[in-house]
Each structure stands twice: as structure tokens, then as C-alpha cells.
Design a protein around this motif. Structure first.
Motif, PDB file in Angstrom:
ATOM      1  N   ASP A  53      36.340 -28.819 150.492  1.00 36.07           N
ATOM      2  CA  ASP A  53      36.325 -28.092 151.750  1.00 36.07           C
ATOM      3  C   ASP A  53      36.693 -28.960 152.950  1.00 36.07           C
ATOM      4  O   ASP A  53      37.553 -28.618 153.732  1.00 36.07           O
ATOM      5  CB  ASP A  53      34.937 -27.479 151.978  1.00 36.07           C
ATOM      6  N   GLY A  54      36.019 -30.109 153.104  1.00 37.22           N
ATOM      7  CA  GLY A  54      36.187 -30.906 154.311  1.00 37.22           C
ATOM      8  C   GLY A  54      37.596 -31.385 154.535  1.00 37.22           C
ATOM      9  O   GLY A  54      38.163 -31.214 155.608  1.00 37.22           O
ATOM     10  N   GLY A  55      38.196 -32.012 153.517  1.00 36.30           N
ATOM     11  CA  GLY A  55      39.542 -32.550 153.685  1.00 36.30           C
ATOM     12  C   GLY A  55      40.566 -31.468 153.944  1.00 36.30           C
ATOM     13  O   GLY A  55      41.416 -31.588 154.814  1.00 36.30           O
ATOM     14  N   ALA A  56      40.496 -30.360 153.179  1.00 37.36           N
ATOM     15  CA  ALA A  56      41.448 -29.272 153.369  1.00 37.36           C
ATOM     16  C   ALA A  56      41.284 -28.639 154.741  1.00 37.36           C
ATOM     17  O   ALA A  56      42.261 -28.314 155.411  1.00 37.36           O
ATOM     18  CB  ALA A  56      41.266 -28.225 152.268  1.00 37.36           C
ATOM     19  N   ARG A  57      40.031 -28.451 155.180  1.00 32.37           N
ATOM     20  CA  ARG A  57      39.807 -27.868 156.511  1.00 32.37           C
ATOM     21  C   ARG A  57      40.396 -28.751 157.592  1.00 32.37           C
ATOM     22  O   ARG A  57      40.996 -28.270 158.552  1.00 32.37           O
ATOM     23  CB  ARG A  57      38.309 -27.669 156.745  1.00 32.37           C
ATOM     24  N   ASN A  58      40.195 -30.055 157.484  1.00 29.94           N
ATOM     25  CA  ASN A  58      40.732 -30.959 158.494  1.00 29.94           C
ATOM     26  C   ASN A  58      42.248 -30.939 158.512  1.00 29.94           C
ATOM     27  O   ASN A  58      42.865 -31.005 159.581  1.00 29.94           O
ATOM     28  CB  ASN A  58      40.236 -32.381 158.229  1.00 29.94           C
ATOM     29  N   ARG A  59      42.835 -30.874 157.349  1.00 30.25           N
ATOM     30  CA  ARG A  59      44.298 -30.834 157.301  1.00 30.25           C
ATOM     31  C   ARG A  59      44.827 -29.554 157.925  1.00 30.25           C
ATOM     32  O   ARG A  59      45.804 -29.578 158.687  1.00 30.25           O
ATOM     33  CB  ARG A  59      44.769 -30.955 155.852  1.00 30.25           C
ATOM     34  N   VAL A  60      44.230 -28.416 157.594  1.00 35.92           N
ATOM     35  CA  VAL A  60      44.666 -27.147 158.175  1.00 35.92           C
ATOM     36  C   VAL A  60      44.495 -27.172 159.697  1.00 35.92           C
ATOM     37  O   VAL A  60      45.367 -26.724 160.440  1.00 35.92           O
ATOM     38  CB  VAL A  60      43.890 -25.971 157.544  1.00 35.92           C
ATOM     39  N   MET A  61      43.373 -27.700 160.174  1.00 32.08           N
ATOM     40  CA  MET A  61      43.159 -27.809 161.618  1.00 32.08           C
ATOM     41  C   MET A  61      44.208 -28.692 162.268  1.00 32.08           C
ATOM     42  O   MET A  61      44.753 -28.360 163.332  1.00 32.08           O
ATOM     43  CB  MET A  61      41.752 -28.357 161.893  1.00 32.08           C
ATOM     44  N   ALA A  62      44.523 -29.826 161.642  1.00 21.61           N
ATOM     45  CA  ALA A  62      45.537 -30.731 162.191  1.00 21.61           C
ATOM     46  C   ALA A  62      46.894 -30.043 162.278  1.00 21.61           C
ATOM     47  O   ALA A  62      47.620 -30.175 163.275  1.00 21.61           O
ATOM     48  CB  ALA A  62      45.633 -31.989 161.338  1.00 21.61           C
ATOM     49  N   ILE A  63      47.244 -29.273 161.243  1.00 20.95           N
ATOM     50  CA  ILE A  63      48.530 -28.570 161.239  1.00 20.95           C
ATOM     51  C   ILE A  63      48.566 -27.524 162.348  1.00 20.95           C
ATOM     52  O   ILE A  63      49.549 -27.414 163.096  1.00 20.95           O
ATOM     53  CB  ILE A  63      48.783 -27.918 159.866  1.00 20.95           C
ATOM     54  N   ARG A  64      47.500 -26.761 162.477  1.00 22.03           N
ATOM     55  CA  ARG A  64      47.465 -25.718 163.507  1.00 22.03           C
ATOM     56  C   ARG A  64      47.581 -26.304 164.908  1.00 22.03           C
ATOM     57  O   ARG A  64      48.372 -25.831 165.734  1.00 22.03           O
ATOM     58  CB  ARG A  64      46.170 -24.918 163.386  1.00 22.03           C
ATOM     59  N   VAL A  65      46.771 -27.306 165.193  1.00 21.93           N
ATOM     60  CA  VAL A  65      46.799 -27.923 166.524  1.00 21.93           C
ATOM     61  C   VAL A  65      48.169 -28.519 166.806  1.00 21.93           C
ATOM     62  O   VAL A  65      48.712 -28.377 167.911  1.00 21.93           O
ATOM     63  CB  VAL A  65      45.702 -28.998 166.641  1.00 21.93           C
ATOM     64  N   CYS A  66      48.743 -29.167 165.808  1.00 19.07           N
ATOM     65  CA  CYS A  66      50.059 -29.785 165.975  1.00 19.07           C
ATOM     66  C   CYS A  66      51.119 -28.741 166.323  1.00 19.07           C
ATOM     67  O   CYS A  66      51.897 -28.917 167.269  1.00 19.07           O
ATOM     68  CB  CYS A  66      50.425 -30.532 164.692  1.00 19.07           C
ATOM     69  N   LEU A  67      51.152 -27.639 165.587  1.00 22.69           N
ATOM     70  CA  LEU A  67      52.174 -26.619 165.806  1.00 22.69           C
ATOM     71  C   LEU A  67      52.010 -25.927 167.152  1.00 22.69           C
ATOM     72  O   LEU A  67      52.988 -25.683 167.865  1.00 22.69           O
ATOM     73  CB  LEU A  67      52.142 -25.596 164.671  1.00 22.69           C
ATOM     74  N   VAL A  68      50.775 -25.611 167.521  1.00 16.32           N
ATOM     75  CA  VAL A  68      50.543 -24.973 168.822  1.00 16.32           C
ATOM     76  C   VAL A  68      50.905 -25.933 169.965  1.00 16.32           C
ATOM     77  O   VAL A  68      51.551 -25.541 170.944  1.00 16.32           O
ATOM     78  CB  VAL A  68      49.077 -24.518 168.942  1.00 16.32           C
ATOM     79  N   ALA A  69      50.499 -27.195 169.831  1.00 14.98           N
ATOM     80  CA  ALA A  69      50.779 -28.174 170.880  1.00 14.98           C
ATOM     81  C   ALA A  69      52.274 -28.365 171.078  1.00 14.98           C
ATOM     82  O   ALA A  69      52.758 -28.464 172.214  1.00 14.98           O
ATOM     83  CB  ALA A  69      50.114 -29.508 170.545  1.00 14.98           C
TER      84      ALA A  69
END
Length: 277
Positions: A69-85
């Protein structure tokens, strides 16, 4: 923006691939391991759950909760923030890039073409220096630092554009933007850290599409603001967008380079050292 939701969120099959990826497992999962962490010495990915890599290369049992859970959640969050930014970033860039000729004409009547060329030259010189320095900084200090510097430099540059009263000030305002503007390079590095290799080309294509979305919205928005409120307002609006991105990145974006967080696996460290040499 609601209509960007499908593009800024990884698809289900990417999320599932992240959960299956052995690089997301282990006690270091929250820090997101560096690219090829969790690989065997032969170079192939370790697909055996009993041999998932933990701290200092140790094995972890199958079904680790933090790995699942933790690693996958962090990766998904990083991808989302990166794309929106990146989308917001290019909206701000688009607001100003198409209005620069009008700024140049206003500052130097009759010599606007020369001033516009000087503006782009200043930006290009800054890019040469910035790409050389910030590229290395991304590997030694992290992707997050480079993004923050990029947003801060852009905010300073566009604030300078709004305050410029002479051609020299206008040219100088382009230098901070050129020096620090490495959003694309940092975003691609974040995706390379987070997305499994077989999904990476599709995610890079999505990133390019979002560049275009931001760049399509920015010019028309800048034109409307300029006509209704004056030439200075688009520059101030761009500055405000980049200032908003700084706290959002600090609070929401996890660092994706595990060599920076100090929790990379031994195999990842060895590969990095070999590539560096």
C-alpha cells in the motif's frame, strides 16, 4: 480542474502495475526507491515475492502491508502532483510567452524585434547554464528541489517582467526564468522513478499532452487578462500561479529519488555509481 482528472490520475492498470512492482515493497517503500532498485545482479527484475528487497538488500516476506500500500500510494501521489503541476506551469508560461512581443514593442517602439530577440537569447543562455547545474542537482539533492527552484525562479522572473520599466530590466527578468526552468526534465525524472518501464512510454505521452493542455489555455487567458485589466496583470497572474505551486509541491509531492532519502537498495546504489562513472 475537473476535466483534467482523467489525464492527471494514473489509470487502473498503471496503479495495479505499481502494486505488483517489487520496487514498491519493503520498509523503504515510503521513500520510493531509485529506478532500478530491487533488481538482481543479472539485471532482470526479481519476480519472486519471497525475495522482495528490504533495507540494505535484505529479503521481506510476501504481502508486506507497507509494500502493498505505502509505496504504491506514494508513487501514485507523486505522479498526480507532477502532472497537475506541469499543466499549471505551462499555463503560466503560455500566458507570458505570447505576450512578450507586446511587452517588447511597448518598451522599445521601433526596435521591438531586436528587444524580443534579446529576450529569447537571455532565456536561452539561462537554459544552457541551468540545465547543466540543475540536472546534476536532481540526482544529488532530489527531483523535488529542482521543481521548487524552477517554480521560484519563474515567479521571480515574471514578477520582474511586471515591474520592468526599461528594456534592460525586461531582458534581466528573463534570466531567472531561463536559469531555473527545468520543470520538464524534473517531471520526466519523477515519472521514470515511479512508473514501471513497460508503462513509461504511455505516461510520458500523457505528460506531453498535459504540456499542450496548459500551453493551449495560457495564451487565451493571458490575452483576456491583458485586454480587460492591462499588460501587467498577465505577468502578475503567472507569478501568482508559480507561487501557489511552491507550497503545493512542498506539502504533497514525495521525493522520488531514494538515493537522496538514503533508503535506496544496495543494488540501486551500485547501479547509480556505475552510471555516474
Amino acid at each position: 480542474l475537473p476535466f483534467l482528472q482523467p489525464w492527471c490520475c494514473p489509470t487502473n492498470h498503471v496503479t495495479q502495475a505499481l502494486r505488483r512492482d517489487p520496487r514498491t515493497t519493503g520498509d523503504f517503500a515510503d521513500s520510493l526507491p531509485y529506478r532500478e532498485g530491487g533488481r538482481r545482479a543479472t539485471g532482470g527484475p526479481d519476480r519472486h515475492p519471497a525475495r522482495l528487497t528490504g533495507p540494505m538488500g535484505g529479503s521481506l516476506p510476501e504481502g508486506s502491508a507497507r509494500g502493498e500500500d505505502g509505496g504504491a500510494r506514494n508513487r501514485v501521489m507523486a505522479i498526480r502532483v507532477c502532472l497537475v503541476a506541469v499543466t499549471v506551469d505551462y499555463c503560466g508560461v503560455g500566458m507570458m510567452r505570447t505576450l512578450l512581443p507586446f511587452y517588447a514593442q511597448k518598451m522599445a517602439p521601433g526596435g521591438g524585434a531586436t528587444l524580443l530577440g534579446a529576450l529569447e537569447t537571455a532565456y536561452g543562455v539561462g537554459q544552457i547554464i541551468g540545465a547543466t547545474c540543475l540536472g546534476r542537482l536532481s540526482d544529488t539533492r532530489g527531483r523535488k528541489v529542482v521543481l521548487l527552484l524552477s517554480f521560484a525562479g519563474s515567479a521571480i522572473g515574471y514578477a520582474g517582467t511586471a515591474a520592468a520599466t526599461t528594456p534592460a530590466m525586461l531582458v534581466l527578468s528573463r534570466l531567472p526564468v531561463g536559469l531555473a526552468k527545468q520543470t520538464v526534465a524534473a517531471a520526466r525524472a519523477i515519472l521514470a522513478d515511479c512508473v514501471p518501464r513497460h508503462e513509461l512510454s504511455g505516461m510520458m505521452a500523457r505528460l506531453t499532452s498535459l504540456f499542450a493542455v496548459g500551453y493551449a489555455i495560457g495564451p487565451i487567458l493571458g490575452g483576456i487578462l491583458s485586454e480587460k485589466y492591462g499588460d501587467v496583470v498577465p505577468a502578475l497572474a503567472s507569478c501568482l500561479l508559480f507561487l501557489m505551486l511552491i507550497p503545493a509541491t512542498v506539502l504533497l509531492l514525495p521525493e522520488t529519488n531514494a538515493l537522496v532519502t538514503g533508503k535506496a537498495t544496495a543494488s540501486a546504489q551500485g547501479q547509480f555509481d556505475r552510471e555516474g562513472n
